[in-house]
Design a protein around this motif. Structure first.
Motif, mmCIF file in Angstrom:
data_model
loop_
_atom_site.group_PDB
_atom_site.id
_atom_site.type_symbol
_atom_site.label_atom_id
_atom_site.label_comp_id
_atom_site.label_asym_id
_atom_site.label_seq_id
_atom_site.Cartn_x
_atom_site.Cartn_y
_atom_site.Cartn_z
ATOM 1 N N LEU A 196 -1.398 -3.573 6.837
ATOM 2 C CA LEU A 196 -0.040 -4.014 6.520
ATOM 3 C C LEU A 196 0.488 -4.909 7.636
ATOM 4 C CD1 LEU A 196 1.277 -0.611 5.145
ATOM 5 C CD2 LEU A 196 0.433 -2.584 3.844
ATOM 6 N N PRO A 197 1.445 -5.748 7.300
ATOM 7 C CA PRO A 197 2.020 -6.640 8.307
ATOM 8 C C PRO A 197 2.982 -5.895 9.226
ATOM 9 C CG PRO A 197 3.154 -6.915 6.228
ATOM 10 C CD PRO A 197 2.012 -5.973 5.959
ATOM 11 N N ALA A 198 3.051 -6.340 10.474
ATOM 12 C CA ALA A 198 4.084 -5.862 11.395
ATOM 13 C C ALA A 198 5.394 -6.534 10.991
ATOM 14 C CB ALA A 198 3.703 -6.225 12.832
ATOM 15 N N ASN A 235 10.423 -11.781 9.042
ATOM 16 C CA ASN A 235 9.528 -11.649 7.889
ATOM 17 C C ASN A 235 9.872 -10.473 6.984
ATOM 18 O OD1 ASN A 235 8.466 -9.259 8.955
ATOM 19 N ND2 ASN A 235 6.551 -10.177 9.648
ATOM 20 N N TRP A 241 8.283 -9.392 3.055
ATOM 21 C CA TRP A 241 7.352 -8.290 2.820
ATOM 22 C C TRP A 241 7.989 -7.089 2.125
ATOM 23 C CZ3 TRP A 241 2.485 -9.364 2.823
ATOM 24 C CH2 TRP A 241 1.950 -10.299 3.715
ATOM 25 N N ASP A 256 4.354 3.186 4.621
ATOM 26 C CA ASP A 256 3.720 3.484 5.905
ATOM 27 C C ASP A 256 4.823 3.844 6.895
ATOM 28 O OD1 ASP A 256 1.562 3.684 7.769
ATOM 29 O OD2 ASP A 256 2.165 1.744 8.597
ATOM 30 N N ASP A 263 8.431 2.338 6.693
ATOM 31 C CA ASP A 263 8.412 1.070 5.964
ATOM 32 C C ASP A 263 7.850 1.221 4.557
ATOM 33 O OD1 ASP A 263 9.379 -0.255 8.208
ATOM 34 O OD2 ASP A 263 7.361 -0.673 8.967
ATOM 35 N N ILE A 271 6.416 -1.475 1.974
ATOM 36 C CA ILE A 271 6.008 -2.881 2.000
ATOM 37 C C ILE A 271 5.436 -3.243 0.634
ATOM 38 C CG2 ILE A 271 4.293 -4.463 2.991
ATOM 39 C CD1 ILE A 271 4.784 -2.973 5.668
ATOM 40 N N ILE A 310 3.199 -5.895 -1.200
ATOM 41 C CA ILE A 310 2.244 -6.984 -0.999
ATOM 42 C C ILE A 310 2.280 -7.877 -2.236
ATOM 43 C CG2 ILE A 310 -0.176 -7.544 -0.557
ATOM 44 C CD1 ILE A 310 0.955 -5.937 1.703
#
Ligand SMILES: [Zn+2]
Lengths: 401, 150
Positions: free
Chosen positions: B16-18, B23, B27, B133, B136, B138, B140
């Motif tokens: 997953l992205p930070a 951003n 996300w 997570d 978060d 998120i 995608i």
């Protein structure tokens, strides 16, 4: 054209360590083997070396990507430097050599030792490239940032799919085929058979190429280079020193370093070409020579498709015309009389020396030292091109000025 | 934020992205079914990947803006190599063109499409895969064929 300052520089020597798939040797030792060989090749001693340049400088990740940094070599050889530079932000791997040319022309150094050292073969061990991918441990805590933020969440961690996306677009726009692209790895393998330091030398047929396992369509295993261990070094010297040198100099006729599109693997304006489009155009703007004058081309083939885009970028064929140019493979063959390509086997078969292998081979050929793989007809003009995607640096080299 | 939807069933492993202030909307807006890009309020430019200063007019007045979720397939690759834990092999990585701006692209996965049916230029639409997570949630953004636009 005499105002372009790279013309005040020459390649005076070149050297290479042992090269192997996995040597399990000390990477600094390999680096020094190459450096000392290049210094001796130029007829110089360590006392003469007053500059050092390298790519990418010290890095511990990915494993084996960098065998030594500038200061490792400076200290190991007790060099006294007027100029030095190492780093990964450069116009491709050969950007470090171009930096050296500029430093010599600027008078900051007279003889610059340039090197690139890798031990990816040993460092990856038997686990292969997948072991080097971020997050390959499978833990849930790692989060992606930077450019990887836009690729890792989509399970695209490697340049293989990034380049495959570009290749597929080229295939779509221009009708390029796998058979045409496959001439690049086939040609490389044929040449590697004549290179005693090459990694893969067994004959490869088009059937072998078309039937090997896919990595990321349209790229198969044989479109990807082979990690290895080894180091390469060249010496960049001022043209005023040629009388002191052991060998006839190879003149740096022009260089290209431009980056005009977005510095990204997916946001670049035209995915059928790369930064090499602009670096190449810049190079040809700094010389009276033209692509028709070039006797041989050593072009980055970390993936076969990158070399295809270099052929177009450097003007050996038009944009989109590399497929027909490569058809049948005769135009790029050693004995083609057209454009012998990657005469040592490229990174695809001779090993991923990461950019410097192409410059080493161009010099070897221009010095007439190719032995069994020497291109006939005393080649006088060659190009060495390195980098893919947003990375591109190129040198046009001549035996005469 | 409204109640987050439950994570998508049978999720593949994904890195997953930070999340950052720049951003976060990209996300997470998919949890509400929206695809959002940071957009310049001064000149209208969609700035992706997001940065604090508009690259066109250098304004710092940027805010997330929702797009249609439609796209066209710019290019794709069928990935056969197990680089990392992830979707079942082989899976499709694509780059899609977002029609709201000529140079707006995303690397993504193409889903719900037989590999033989992939054609560059085909109309696509966004679909979100929801991952939780820690704190978060998120979303995608993945893309599937847009069979409604024919
Ligand atoms: Zn703006």
């Amino acid at each position: 054209m005499s105002t372009f300052i790279e013309k005040q520089t020459v390649i005076s020597g070149a050297g290479q360590s042992d090269i192997g798939r996995r040597l399990f040797r000390d990477p600094l030792e390999l680096t020094l083997d190459a450096c000392l060989a290049a210094i001796a090749d130029a007829g110089l001693t360590t006392k003469d070396i007053d500059g050092v340049a390298t790519y990418p400088g010290p890095m511990s990740i990915p494993p084996g990507f960098s065998g030594a940094g500038v200061v490792d070599v400076q200290d190991a050889l007790r060099l006294e430097l007027g100029w030095w530079s190492g780093g990964i932000e450069a116009p491709g791997q050969l950007g470090s050599v171009i930096n050296a040319c500029l430093a010599v022309a600027a008078g900051l150094a007279t003889h610059v030792l340039c090197f690139r050292s890798v031990y990816e073969g040993s460092a990856q061990g038997t686990k292969g490239r997948a072991s080097t991918m971020p997050g390959s441990g499978g833990g849930g805590s790692f989060r992606a940032s930077g450019f990887m933020e836009w690729t890792l969440p989509f399970a695209a961690p490697s340049a293989a799919p990034w380049i495959a996306l570009m290749a597929q677009r080229h295939f779509h726009e221009f009708g390029t085929t796998r058979e045409q692209l496959g001439q690049i790895p086939l040609n490389a393998r044929k040449n590697a058979a004549l290179n005693p330091k090459a990694i893969y030398t067994d004959p490869m047929t088009m059937d072998d190429y078309l039937n090997v396992r896919m990595v990321s369509t349209p790229l198969s295993l044989y479109d990807c280079d082979v990690p290895c261990d080894g180091a390469t070094a060249v010496i960049v010297s001022h043209v005023d020193t040629v009388a002191d040198l052991a060998k006839p100099p190879i003149h740096v006729e022009a260089v290209g370093t431009a980056l005009r599109g977005r510095p990204s693997w997916d946001q670049f304006d035209d995915l059928t070409t790369m930064a090499n489009r602009d670096a190449s155009a810049q190079l040809w703007g700094r010389t009276d020579l033209t692509p028709a004058d070039v006797d041989l081309a050593e072009m980055y083939d970390g993936f076969s498709f990158i070399a295809l885009t270099w052929l177009e970028a450097m003007g050996f064929c038009g944009h989109g015309e590399a497929g027909p140019f490569l058809e049948g493979g005769t135009n790029i063959a050693r004995d083609s009389g057209v454009l012998p390509l990657n005469t040592h086997g490229g990174q695809l078969s001779a090993g991923r020396l990461h950019g410097y292998g192409f410059l080493h081979e161009a010099c070897t050929q221009l010095w007439g030292e190719g032995g069994p793989r020497q291109v006939a007809g005393d080649p006088e003009v060659g190009v060495a091109c390195a980098g893919g995607g947003p990375l591109a640096g190129a040198l046009l080299l001549t035996t005469h000025r | 934020m409204a109640d987050s939807p439950a994570p998508t069933a049978d999720l593949p492993f994904r890195i997953l992205p930070a999340l950052t202030d720049l951003n976060r909307e990209f996300w997470t807006a998919g949890t509400r079914g929206e695809l959002r890009f940071l957009r310049c309020n001064a000149c209208g430019y969609y700035n992706h990947p997001p940065t604090a200063v508009c690259p066109v007019c250098h304004s710092k007045d940027l805010a997330p803006s929702t797009v249609s979720g439609r796209a066209t397939l710019h290019t794709y690759t069928i990935n056969h190599q197990a680089w990392m834990p992830g979707p079942e092999l082989p899976y499709v990585i694509g780059i899609v063109d977002i029609p709201e701006q000529a140079d707006l692209r995303l690397t993504t996965n193409i889903v719900n499409c037989a590999h033989d049916d992939l054609v560059i230029g085909m109309p696509m639409r966004v679909t979100f895969e929801i991952h939780a997570d820690g704190e978060d949630v998120i979303a995608i953004p993945l893309f599937e064929p847009d069979r409604t636009s024919a």
